[in-house]
Structure formats: structure tokens, C-alpha cells
Design a protein around this motif. Structure first.
Motif, mmCIF file in Angstrom:
data_model
loop_
_atom_site.group_PDB
_atom_site.id
_atom_site.type_symbol
_atom_site.label_atom_id
_atom_site.label_comp_id
_atom_site.label_asym_id
_atom_site.label_seq_id
_atom_site.Cartn_x
_atom_site.Cartn_y
_atom_site.Cartn_z
ATOM 1 N N GLY A 109 0.843 -1.198 0.000
ATOM 2 C CA GLY A 109 0.000 0.000 0.000
ATOM 3 C C GLY A 109 0.874 1.242 0.000
ATOM 4 N N HIS A 148 -0.953 7.084 2.246
ATOM 5 C CA HIS A 148 -0.348 7.895 3.295
ATOM 6 C C HIS A 148 0.228 7.014 4.412
ATOM 7 C CE1 HIS A 148 -0.672 12.280 4.713
ATOM 8 N NE2 HIS A 148 0.415 11.718 5.196
ATOM 9 N N GLY A 149 -0.544 5.968 4.769
ATOM 10 C CA GLY A 149 -0.107 5.072 5.844
ATOM 11 C C GLY A 149 1.185 4.363 5.489
ATOM 12 N N ARG A 206 -0.610 -0.465 -5.640
ATOM 13 C CA ARG A 206 -1.453 -0.785 -6.803
ATOM 14 C C ARG A 206 -1.550 0.387 -7.785
ATOM 15 N NH1 ARG A 206 -6.995 -2.920 -4.822
ATOM 16 N NH2 ARG A 206 -7.244 -0.736 -4.298
ATOM 17 N N GLU A 207 -1.554 1.604 -7.250
ATOM 18 C CA GLU A 207 -1.631 2.772 -8.132
ATOM 19 C C GLU A 207 -0.257 3.039 -8.749
ATOM 20 O OE1 GLU A 207 -4.011 6.213 -6.582
ATOM 21 O OE2 GLU A 207 -4.177 4.914 -4.852
ATOM 22 N N ARG A 263 -4.555 12.270 -0.483
ATOM 23 C CA ARG A 263 -5.882 12.215 -1.111
ATOM 24 C C ARG A 263 -6.770 13.416 -0.805
ATOM 25 N NH1 ARG A 263 -5.741 7.341 -3.373
ATOM 26 N NH2 ARG A 263 -4.696 5.732 -2.180
ATOM 27 N N PRO A 264 -6.683 14.022 0.387
ATOM 28 C CA PRO A 264 -7.634 15.102 0.679
ATOM 29 C C PRO A 264 -7.762 16.170 -0.411
ATOM 30 C CG PRO A 264 -6.566 14.445 2.704
ATOM 31 C CD PRO A 264 -5.900 13.660 1.592
ATOM 32 N N SER A 316 -10.510 16.038 -3.681
ATOM 33 C CA SER A 316 -11.889 16.552 -3.748
ATOM 34 C C SER A 316 -11.926 18.052 -3.458
ATOM 35 C CB SER A 316 -12.771 15.803 -2.749
ATOM 36 O OG SER A 316 -12.197 15.832 -1.456
ATOM 37 N N LYS A 317 -10.740 18.653 -3.346
ATOM 38 C CA LYS A 317 -10.685 20.087 -3.015
ATOM 39 C C LYS A 317 -9.845 20.805 -4.083
ATOM 40 C CE LYS A 317 -10.767 18.752 1.898
ATOM 41 N NZ LYS A 317 -10.457 17.305 1.778
ATOM 42 N N VAL A 345 -0.473 -6.818 -4.635
ATOM 43 C CA VAL A 345 -0.168 -8.075 -3.939
ATOM 44 C C VAL A 345 -1.444 -8.915 -3.951
ATOM 45 C CG1 VAL A 345 0.407 -9.107 -1.711
ATOM 46 C CG2 VAL A 345 1.616 -7.060 -2.494
ATOM 47 N N THR A 369 -3.199 -1.123 3.312
ATOM 48 C CA THR A 369 -3.940 -1.036 2.046
ATOM 49 C C THR A 369 -5.194 -0.174 2.108
ATOM 50 O OG1 THR A 369 -5.049 -3.107 2.588
ATOM 51 C CG2 THR A 369 -3.089 -3.243 1.187
ATOM 52 N N GLY A 370 -5.437 0.477 3.230
ATOM 53 C CA GLY A 370 -6.513 1.474 3.280
ATOM 54 C C GLY A 370 -7.876 0.912 2.922
ATOM 55 N N GLY A 371 -8.596 1.635 2.081
ATOM 56 C CA GLY A 371 -9.948 1.199 1.718
ATOM 57 C C GLY A 371 -10.243 1.523 0.272
ATOM 58 N N ARG A 386 -11.612 8.656 -5.353
ATOM 59 C CA ARG A 386 -10.670 8.051 -4.418
ATOM 60 C C ARG A 386 -9.236 8.217 -4.877
ATOM 61 N NH1 ARG A 386 -10.415 6.749 0.844
ATOM 62 N NH2 ARG A 386 -8.589 5.458 1.177
ATOM 63 N N GLN A 426 -9.843 -8.152 1.834
ATOM 64 C CA GLN A 426 -9.006 -9.135 1.159
ATOM 65 C C GLN A 426 -8.898 -10.409 1.974
ATOM 66 O OE1 GLN A 426 -5.748 -6.482 0.420
ATOM 67 N NE2 GLN A 426 -6.518 -5.952 -1.577
ATOM 68 N N THR A 444 -9.901 6.124 8.575
ATOM 69 C CA THR A 444 -8.960 7.125 8.090
ATOM 70 C C THR A 444 -7.530 6.619 8.127
ATOM 71 O OG1 THR A 444 -8.917 8.099 10.277
ATOM 72 C CG2 THR A 444 -10.411 9.074 8.692
HETATM 73 C C1 LIG Z 1 -11.293 12.578 -1.926
HETATM 74 C C2 LIG Z 1 -10.822 12.360 -0.521
HETATM 75 C C3 LIG Z 1 -10.772 13.427 0.364
HETATM 76 C C4 LIG Z 1 -10.351 13.233 1.684
HETATM 77 N N1 LIG Z 1 -10.302 14.297 2.515
HETATM 78 C C5 LIG Z 1 -9.850 14.124 3.776
HETATM 79 C C6 LIG Z 1 -9.741 15.231 4.671
HETATM 80 O O1 LIG Z 1 -10.081 16.367 4.315
HETATM 81 N N2 LIG Z 1 -9.282 14.996 5.935
HETATM 82 C C7 LIG Z 1 -8.913 13.732 6.342
HETATM 83 O O2 LIG Z 1 -8.501 13.565 7.487
HETATM 84 N N3 LIG Z 1 -9.004 12.663 5.508
HETATM 85 C C8 LIG Z 1 -9.464 12.834 4.251
HETATM 86 N N4 LIG Z 1 -9.551 11.761 3.415
HETATM 87 C C9 LIG Z 1 -9.173 10.427 3.915
HETATM 88 C C10 LIG Z 1 -7.667 10.163 3.808
HETATM 89 O O3 LIG Z 1 -7.211 10.477 2.520
HETATM 90 C C11 LIG Z 1 -7.444 8.692 4.122
HETATM 91 O O4 LIG Z 1 -7.710 8.542 5.477
HETATM 92 C C12 LIG Z 1 -6.044 8.238 3.809
HETATM 93 O O5 LIG Z 1 -5.829 8.295 2.421
HETATM 94 C C13 LIG Z 1 -5.830 6.822 4.309
HETATM 95 O O6 LIG Z 1 -4.510 6.450 3.986
HETATM 96 P P1 LIG Z 1 -4.088 4.927 3.913
HETATM 97 O O7 LIG Z 1 -2.648 4.905 3.516
HETATM 98 O O8 LIG Z 1 -4.467 4.226 5.147
HETATM 99 O O9 LIG Z 1 -4.992 4.247 2.775
HETATM 100 P P2 LIG Z 1 -5.178 4.606 1.246
HETATM 101 O O10 LIG Z 1 -5.027 6.062 0.985
HETATM 102 O O11 LIG Z 1 -6.455 3.930 0.834
HETATM 103 O O12 LIG Z 1 -3.949 3.879 0.531
HETATM 104 C C14 LIG Z 1 -3.873 2.494 0.400
HETATM 105 C C15 LIG Z 1 -3.143 2.171 -0.883
HETATM 106 O O13 LIG Z 1 -2.962 0.757 -0.925
HETATM 107 C C16 LIG Z 1 -3.165 0.316 -2.255
HETATM 108 N N5 LIG Z 1 -3.507 -1.099 -2.208
HETATM 109 C C17 LIG Z 1 -4.662 -1.669 -1.771
HETATM 110 N N6 LIG Z 1 -4.600 -3.006 -1.862
HETATM 111 C C18 LIG Z 1 -3.373 -3.293 -2.384
HETATM 112 C C19 LIG Z 1 -2.704 -4.518 -2.698
HETATM 113 N N7 LIG Z 1 -3.262 -5.711 -2.502
HETATM 114 N N8 LIG Z 1 -1.462 -4.445 -3.224
HETATM 115 C C20 LIG Z 1 -0.858 -3.240 -3.428
HETATM 116 N N9 LIG Z 1 -1.440 -2.050 -3.118
HETATM 117 C C21 LIG Z 1 -2.669 -2.087 -2.608
HETATM 118 C C22 LIG Z 1 -4.294 1.196 -2.748
HETATM 119 O O14 LIG Z 1 -4.340 1.234 -4.162
HETATM 120 C C23 LIG Z 1 -3.925 2.552 -2.142
HETATM 121 O O15 LIG Z 1 -3.109 3.303 -3.000
HETATM 122 C C24 LIG Z 1 -9.976 11.928 2.109
HETATM 123 C C25 LIG Z 1 -10.029 10.852 1.209
HETATM 124 C C26 LIG Z 1 -10.439 11.056 -0.089
HETATM 125 C C27 LIG Z 1 -10.490 9.900 -1.050
#
Ligand SMILES: Cc1cc2nc3c(=O)[nH]c(=O)nc-3n(C[C@H](O)[C@H](O)[C@H](O)COP(=O)(O)OP(=O)(O)OC[C@H]3O[C@@H](n4cnc5c(N)ncnc54)[C@H](O)[C@@H]3O)c2cc1C
Length: 307
Positions: A8, A11-12, A34-35, A42-43, A46-47, A80, A107-109, A128, A244, A272
Motif C-alpha cells: 500500500g 499515506h499510511g 497498486r496505483e 488524497r484530501p 476533492s478540493k 499483492v 492497504t486502506g480502503g 478516491r 481481502q 482514516t
Molecule cells: C477525496 C478524498 C478526500 C479526503 N479528505 C480528507 C480530509 O479532508 N481529511 C482527512 O482527514 N481525511 C481525508 N480523506 C481520507 C484520507 O485520505 C485517508 O484517510 C487516507 O488516504 C488513508 O490512507 P491509507 O494509507 O491508510 O490508505 P489509502 O489512501 O487507501 O492507501 C492504500 C493504498 O494501498 C493500495 N492497495 C490496496 N490493496 C493493495 C494490494 N493488494 N497491493 C498493493 N497495493 C494495494 C491502494 O491502491 C492505495 O493506493 C480523504 C479521502 C479522499 C479519497
């Protein structure tokens, strides 16, 4: 093979690699994502990015060269698809295998799919990824003006505001009696509803979507009361965690029990941040859940360390 593989590149995952280097970890680190983009925020999607006030290069969590400088290998555009924890091997979507010393699952959501007929017609977009936004922006550049936003959460409201500012005719549908119902009190909901209506959004609460209409491509949204809105459709109905199950089943088989079960509809779920580190039989789970979302973990989960 890498000492630590992070699955993933969101951000995480990115922050995990940054933290490892900041803490002096000198082993090999690989992020599999994956991307196709290096980790980005990501925030703004949408802004400011949607409103074209920021270019994509300003969304990177770190400049692209940072990763090479820090010795973090990015494997992008690759998913993966399976984990074999006994041999510590990942199977990748290109068919190859990759070994790991320790594995971080970040891998977030994924956006929830609209559970109605026509939910996967072309012209139906999530918000997303960069690709989602670029596709929707391309449609607008191509002359689309009528847009129906399904979901009155933060992302739906933000998208509606930006689209209106861009001159689109926007209808926003929320199934519940008020927008932001799961995250804000009635006063705040009323404030945002008024703001959006004052700026020209046709905002309808208590509006259930029965089906999306169209042959191949969406042309309208049919509501529970039988009315039809003509539109291209942008959905912001929340995300579902990347369960998954098939992958986690592998863990169960080697006796490291992990199960996560989402109950209820999951609508409005804001996961989040999700960070799971597996090491020596321990699992840490960090997440922020909104009221109304229920998670059940079957495992001795150690409390998040306080120091
Ligand atoms: C449009 C939008 C606006 C937002 N605005 C805000 C805001 O204003 N304030 C706020 O606090 N939060 C906001 N969020 C939420 C914030 O962006 C998420 O909480 C944050 O992106 C979570 O990060 P993450 O790394 O946990 O997961 P993700 O960002 O979901 O990243 C996970 C990554 O893992 C990849 N992945 C998944 N499965 C696999 C696999 N099997 N193999 C390889 N890669 C894989 C995915 O493609 C993705 O790129 C917003 C989200 C969006 C979409």
C-alpha cells in the motif's frame, strides 16, 4: 526480497517508510502499491486538485526523488494478490514472487460500489484516486454539465461544492434525513445544507437511489419515488476496508489468527488510517472509526503502545 515490505503506497504506507528511516532503520524497505503514482495525499483530490487550484505534483507526500535518496524502493502499478507467511513470500499481480522479512499491511480502503442496478455503468465515478478525478475532470472538459453526486458525507459535499463552482448543475442525493448525519450534529448538517442550496446545489435528503439508468453509459438516476435525474454520476458513499479475506486466510492457516469483520452496512464508515504490523505473533491495529461502525477482531490484540 526486502527486509521490510510495505503493501500500500498511500499515506499510511509512505509514513511507515519515512518513520523507519527517521528511526535509523538501515535495512532494505520496499513499498508495493497498486496505483502508478508515488505516494500522494488524497484530501486535495476533492478540493484544490479537483478545483484545479493545485497541480498533481503538489500532492506528493514527498518529492519523487526522496524515495530513492532514502533507499526506499517503490514497486508501483503492482498489486499483492497472495501472501505465504510460512515462506514469507508475496505473490504479485504480474505473477512474480517477492520475499519479505517483515510485512506491513497498509492497504486502506476502496470506495463502496453502488449496490443498485446500473451501479457499474460507464459515467459513474468514485472520488478516491488521481485516476478517478482525472476521468471525471475529463468528462467535464468534454462538455458534461449535469452531475449527480450520491452521498452527503464530506467527500460528496466537497465534490458538489467544487463542481458547482466549476459551473456544473449539481444534484446531491443523501439517503438519510440530513447530510453528515454520522459525523456531525443537526446544526452543522443544517448549516452545510443551506450553504450548498444557497450556492445552487439541488440537495435532496431522504433520497434513496433505486437504480442508475442507461445503456452502457449512465444517463439518469432513478429515485425511490420514481423520479429520474439526468446526469453523469459521482459517488461519495464511503469506503469499505480492503478486507481481502483470501489473503488474510493465509495467516489463519499458519495459526496467526487475524480476522476483521465489518458488520452493518458500513455506510459512513471512515477508516482514516489502518496500520497493521505483524511481528512475533502480535498484531497492532490502529484505526479511527466513526460512530455506528462496528468492528470485530478475533485475536488477542495488544493495546497500542503508549510510549
Ligand atoms: C477525496 C478524498 C478526500 C479526503 N479528505 C480528507 C480530509 O479532508 N481529511 C482527512 O482527514 N481525511 C481525508 N480523506 C481520507 C484520507 O485520505 C485517508 O484517510 C487516507 O488516504 C488513508 O490512507 P491509507 O494509507 O491508510 O490508505 P489509502 O489512501 O487507501 O492507501 C492504500 C493504498 O494501498 C493500495 N492497495 C490496496 N490493496 C493493495 C494490494 N493488494 N497491493 C498493493 N497495493 C494495494 C491502494 O491502491 C492505495 O493506493 C480523504 C479521502 C479522499 C479519497
Amino acid at each position: 526480497m526486502a527486509d521490510i515490505v510495505i503493501v500500500g503506497a498511500g499515506h499510511g504506507g509512505a509514513q511507515c517508510a519515512i518513520a523507519l528511516r527517521q528511526a535509523g532503520f538501515e535495512g532494505t524497505v520496499t513499498i508495493v502499491g497498486r496505483e502508478c503514482e508515488p505516494p500522494y495525499e488524497r484530501p486535495p483530490l476533492s478540493k484544490e486538485y479537483f478545483a484545479r487550484e493545485k497541480t498533481f505534483d503538489r500532492l506528493y507526500i514527498r518529492p519523487p526523488q526522496f524515495w530513492e535518496e532514502k533507499g526506499v524502493c517503490l514497486m508501483l502499478g503492482i498489486e499483492v494478490t497472495a501472501i505465504d507467511p510460512a515462506s514469507k513470500q508475496l505473490t504479485l499481480s504480474d505473477g512474480s514472487s517477492f520475499g519479505y522479512g517483515k510485512l506491513v499491511w497498509a492497504t486502506g480502503g476502496d470506495p463502496r460500489k453502488l449496490p443498485v442496478p446500473g451501479g457499474s455503468l460507464s459515467g459513474v465515478h468514485g472520488v478516491r484516486t488521481r485516476e478517478d478525478c482525472d476521468t471525471l475532470m475529463g468528462e467535464i472538459d468534454g462538455g458534461v454539465k449535469n452531475i449527480c453526486v450520491i452521498g452527503g458525507g464530506y467527500i460528496g459535499l466537497e465534490a458538489a461544492a467544487v463542481l458547482t463552482k466549476m459551473g456544473c448543475k449539481v444534484t446531491l442525493l443523501e439517503a438519510l434525513p440530513r447530510v453528515l448525519a454520522r459525523v456531525a450534529g443537526p446544526e452543522l448538517s443544517a448549516f452545510y445544507e443551506k450553504e450548498h442550496r444557497d450556492h445552487g446545489v439541488d440537495l435532496r435528503t431522504g433520497a434513496t437511489v433505486e437504480a442508475l439508468e442507461g445503456e452502457g453509459r449512465v444517463t439518469g438516476v432513478r429515485l425511490g419515488d420514481g423520479s429520474v435525474i439526468v446526469s453523469v454520476t459521482d459517488t461519495g458513499i464511503g469506503i469499505a476496508p480492503e478486507d481481502q479475506e483470501a489473503i488474510f486466510e493465509e495467516f489463519r492457516q499458519v495459526g496467526t489468527t487475524y480476522a476483521q469483520k465489518r458488520e452493518g452496512t458500513g455506510l459512513g464508515l471512515t477508516l482514516t488510517k489502518r496500520f497493521v504490523e505483524m511481528h512475533g505473533g502480535r498484531i497492532w491495529v490502529e484505526s479511527e472509526l466513526t460512530k455506528g461502525s462496528t468492528f470485530t477482531f478475533t485475536l488477542p490484540i495488544k493495546p497500542w503502545p503508549t510510549n
